[in-house]
Design an enzyme around this catalytic site. Structure first.
Site, mmCIF file in Angstrom:
data_model
loop_
_atom_site.group_PDB
_atom_site.id
_atom_site.type_symbol
_atom_site.label_atom_id
_atom_site.label_comp_id
_atom_site.label_asym_id
_atom_site.label_seq_id
_atom_site.Cartn_x
_atom_site.Cartn_y
_atom_site.Cartn_z
ATOM 1 N N ILE A 145 0.840 -1.213 0.000
ATOM 2 C CA ILE A 145 0.000 0.000 0.000
ATOM 3 C C ILE A 145 0.869 1.255 0.000
ATOM 4 C CG2 ILE A 145 -1.696 1.327 1.326
ATOM 5 C CD1 ILE A 145 -2.740 -1.440 2.370
ATOM 6 N N ASP B 41 10.867 2.659 6.720
ATOM 7 C CA ASP B 41 10.505 1.242 6.719
ATOM 8 C C ASP B 41 11.769 0.472 7.077
ATOM 9 O OD1 ASP B 41 9.838 -1.482 5.870
ATOM 10 O OD2 ASP B 41 8.128 -0.580 4.833
ATOM 11 N N CYS C 250 1.761 1.444 7.715
ATOM 12 C CA CYS C 250 2.504 0.310 8.270
ATOM 13 C C CYS C 250 1.528 -0.633 8.979
ATOM 14 C CB CYS C 250 3.539 0.828 9.265
ATOM 15 S SG CYS C 250 2.800 1.891 10.527
ATOM 16 N N PRO C 251 1.950 -1.842 9.297
ATOM 17 C CA PRO C 251 1.083 -2.714 10.106
ATOM 18 C C PRO C 251 1.164 -2.330 11.579
ATOM 19 C CG PRO C 251 3.059 -3.903 9.401
ATOM 20 C CD PRO C 251 3.205 -2.500 8.909
ATOM 21 N N SER D 208 -3.790 2.838 8.626
ATOM 22 C CA SER D 208 -3.164 1.546 8.951
ATOM 23 C C SER D 208 -3.999 0.799 9.990
ATOM 24 C CB SER D 208 -1.731 1.777 9.426
ATOM 25 O OG SER D 208 -1.679 2.620 10.568
ATOM 26 N N ARG D 209 -3.708 1.007 11.256
ATOM 27 C CA ARG D 209 -4.519 0.455 12.344
ATOM 28 C C ARG D 209 -4.595 1.533 13.417
ATOM 29 N NH1 ARG D 209 -6.307 -2.430 9.287
ATOM 30 N NH2 ARG D 209 -6.330 -4.699 9.161
ATOM 31 N N ASP E 172 -8.937 6.682 8.938
ATOM 32 C CA ASP E 172 -9.840 5.660 8.410
ATOM 33 C C ASP E 172 -9.958 4.518 9.404
ATOM 34 O OD1 ASP E 172 -11.470 4.510 6.257
ATOM 35 O OD2 ASP E 172 -9.897 2.987 6.148
ATOM 36 N N GLU F 226 -12.990 0.046 17.310
ATOM 37 C CA GLU F 226 -13.811 0.159 16.100
ATOM 38 C C GLU F 226 -15.166 -0.536 16.261
ATOM 39 O OE1 GLU F 226 -11.744 -0.848 12.494
ATOM 40 O OE2 GLU F 226 -10.414 0.881 12.663
ATOM 41 N N HIS G 177 -13.230 2.853 8.353
ATOM 42 C CA HIS G 177 -12.488 1.691 7.824
ATOM 43 C C HIS G 177 -13.023 1.299 6.441
ATOM 44 C CE1 HIS G 177 -9.853 -1.811 9.356
ATOM 45 N NE2 HIS G 177 -9.792 -1.752 8.037
#
Ligand code: NAD
Length: 339
Positions: free
Chosen positions: A165, A184, A215-216, A243-244, A268, A273, A304
Site C-alpha cells: 500500500i 521502513d 505500516c502494520p 493503517s490500524r 480511516d 472500532e 475503515h
C-alpha cells in the site's frame, strides 16, 4: 453409497457479520463453485457460534471474535476451517484453533490501490476542505472563508511503511510532484524506483508537511505517533492514518489538535472500532474521545472504508473461496495462518 461427484453436497460456509455487499460479492464468487455460503448477520462470538451449525467452515471479518471459547464451540459443531476475509488475524486465538484442528486462512492482499487511493482521497479532501464545502453549498453558502488549502505540488510527504500500500501511495504522491520521505525497516525497490527517499523516523517527522501511516500494527508501531512524535513534527502538519488505530495515541492527537500543532487529521481506522461497519445514528456515541474528534472541522473520519472497492471485494471473495478449496483438498495454502 457414495454419490457421484456432481451430486456431492457442497461445502457449507457460514459467513458471519454479513452485510449486503458481502452477499453480493460472495454469492457471485460462489456461483458454479463447490461452495455454498450462508449469510449470518450476527458477529461471531462464543454466544453466536451455534449459528454455524451444519457449516464446514466459517468466514469472519475484523470485528468477529474467535477467542478460545468460540473456537471450541465451532470445533464441537464440526467446523473445520476459519476463513478471514481480511488480512489481520489478531481476532483469532490461534492456539485454540490449532489445538482443535481448525485451519485458519486469510486474505493478505486484495487491492493495495484501493487503500492507497483512499489515502490520497483523504489528503485531498482534508486539504481543500471538500467535506466542508459539500455541506456548505447545499445550504447555498458559497463563501470561501475557512476553505483555504495548500498546493500539494512541491510539498514533502512522509510515508511510514512502504509495503504494497505504502508504495502505491509513494507512486501517487510522486505523480502530484511531491518530495517523498519514507520510513521502513525494509527498503522497497519499487518505492525507491518511484522516487522515495528512505530516512529515519525523526527526520521524516521533522521535515514532512503531510505524514501518512501505511505500516502494520506491531510492537514497534504501537502508539508510534505519541506526544513525543507529535512534538517532533512541523507545526500545522497533516496526519493521515489508514493503517490500524493503535498506531496512533489518540489522546496525544487530541491535544495536538487543540494546540494547533496538528493542522488537520484524517483517520480511516480507530482503536475501538466497535461502532464501525454499523449504523448507530440512533444511539449515543459512548466513546468520548471519538465523539470529541468528530467535533473538529479539520478532522475527517471514515469508518475503515479504504479497502472498499468493487475490485477489492471481488478479490477478497475469490481468494477466500480459493483458500478454503486448498484446505478442503489438503493442499498447501499460501494464505494459511500459523502461530
Ligand atoms: P505490507 O505487508 O505489504 O507492508 C507493510 C510494510 O510496513 C512493510 O514494508 C514493513 O516492512 C513495514 N513496516 C513494518 N514495521 C514497520 C515500522 N516499525 N515502521 C515502518 N514500516 C514498518 O502491508 P500492506 O498491504 O501495505 O498493508 C499495510 C497496513 O495497512 C496493514 O498492515 C493494515 O494495517 C493496513 N490496511 C488498512 C486497510 C484499510 O481499509 N484501512 C486495508 C488494508 C490494510
Amino acid at each position: 453409497m457414495t454419490a457421484p461427484p456432481f451430486l456431492e453436497a457442497k461445502v457449507q460456509i457460514a459467513l458471519f457479520s454479513a452485510k449486503p455487499y458481502d452477499r453480493e460479492f460472495f454469492a457471485a464468487a460462489a456461483e458454479g463453485s463447490p461452495h455454498e455460503v450462508r449469510f449470518v448477520e450476527a458477529t461471531l462470538s462464543a454466544d453466536t457460534a451455534p449459528l454455524a451449525e451444519g457449516a464446514d467452515a466459517v468466514c469472519i471479518f475484523v470485528n468477529d471474535r474467535c477467542d478460545a471459547a468460540a473456537a471450541n464451540a465451532l470445533a464441537d459443531l464440526g467446523v473445520k476451517a476459519i476463513a478471514l476475509r481480511c488480512a489481520g488475524f489478531n481476532n483469532v486465538d490461534l492456539d485454540a484453533a490449532q489445538d482443535r484442528g481448525l485451519a485458519v486462512v486469510r486474505v493478505p492482499a486484495y487491492s493495495p490501490h484501493a487503500v492507497a487511493e483512499h489515502t490520497l482521497g483523504l489528503i485531498l479532501c482534508l486539504n481543500r476542505r471538500i467535506h466542508r464545502a459539500y455541506n456548505r453549498v447545499r445550504e447555498h453558502n458559497f463563501a470561501l472563508s475557512g476553505l483555504l488549502g495548500f498546493d500539494l505540488y512541491g510539498k514533502t510527504c512522509g510515508v511510514v511503511g512502504t509495503g504494497a500500500i505504502g508504495t502505491c501511495v509513494v507512486q501517487i504522491l510522486r505523480g502530484f510532484g511531491c518530495r517523498v520521505l519514507a520510513v521502513d525497516p525494509k527498503q522497497n525497490p519499487d518505492a525507491l524506483a518511484a522516487g522515495a527517499e528512505y530516512v529515519d523516523l525523526p527526520r521524516l517527522l521533522a521535515e514532512s508537511d503531510v505524514i501518512t501511516l501505511n505500516c502494520p500494527l506491531n510492537d514497534a508501531t504501537l502508539r508510534l505517533i505519541d506526544a513525543d512524535a507529535l512534538a517532533a513534527m512541523k507545526p500545522g502538519v497533516m496526519l493521515v492514518n489508514v493503517s490500524r488505530g493503535a498506531v496512533v495515541d489518540h489522546a496525544a492527537v487530541l491535544a495536538g489538535l487543540k494546540s494547533g500543532k496538528i493542522g488537520s487529521l484524517a483517520l480511516d481506522v480507530y482503536e475501538e472500532e466497535e461502532v464501525f461497519f454499523r449504523d448507530v445514528s440512533d444511539e449515543t456515541l459512548a466513546d468520548d474521545q471519538l465523539a470529541r474528534l468528530l467535533t473538529f472541522p479539520n478532522v475527517l473520519v471514515t469508518g475503515h472504508q479504504a479497502f472498499f472497492t468493487r475490485e477489492a471485494l471481488t478479490a477478497i471473495a475469490e481468494t477466500t473461496l480459493a483458500n478454503l478449496s486448498d484446505v478442503e483438498a489438503g493442499r498447501d495454502c499460501p494464505n494459511r495462518v500459523s502461530k
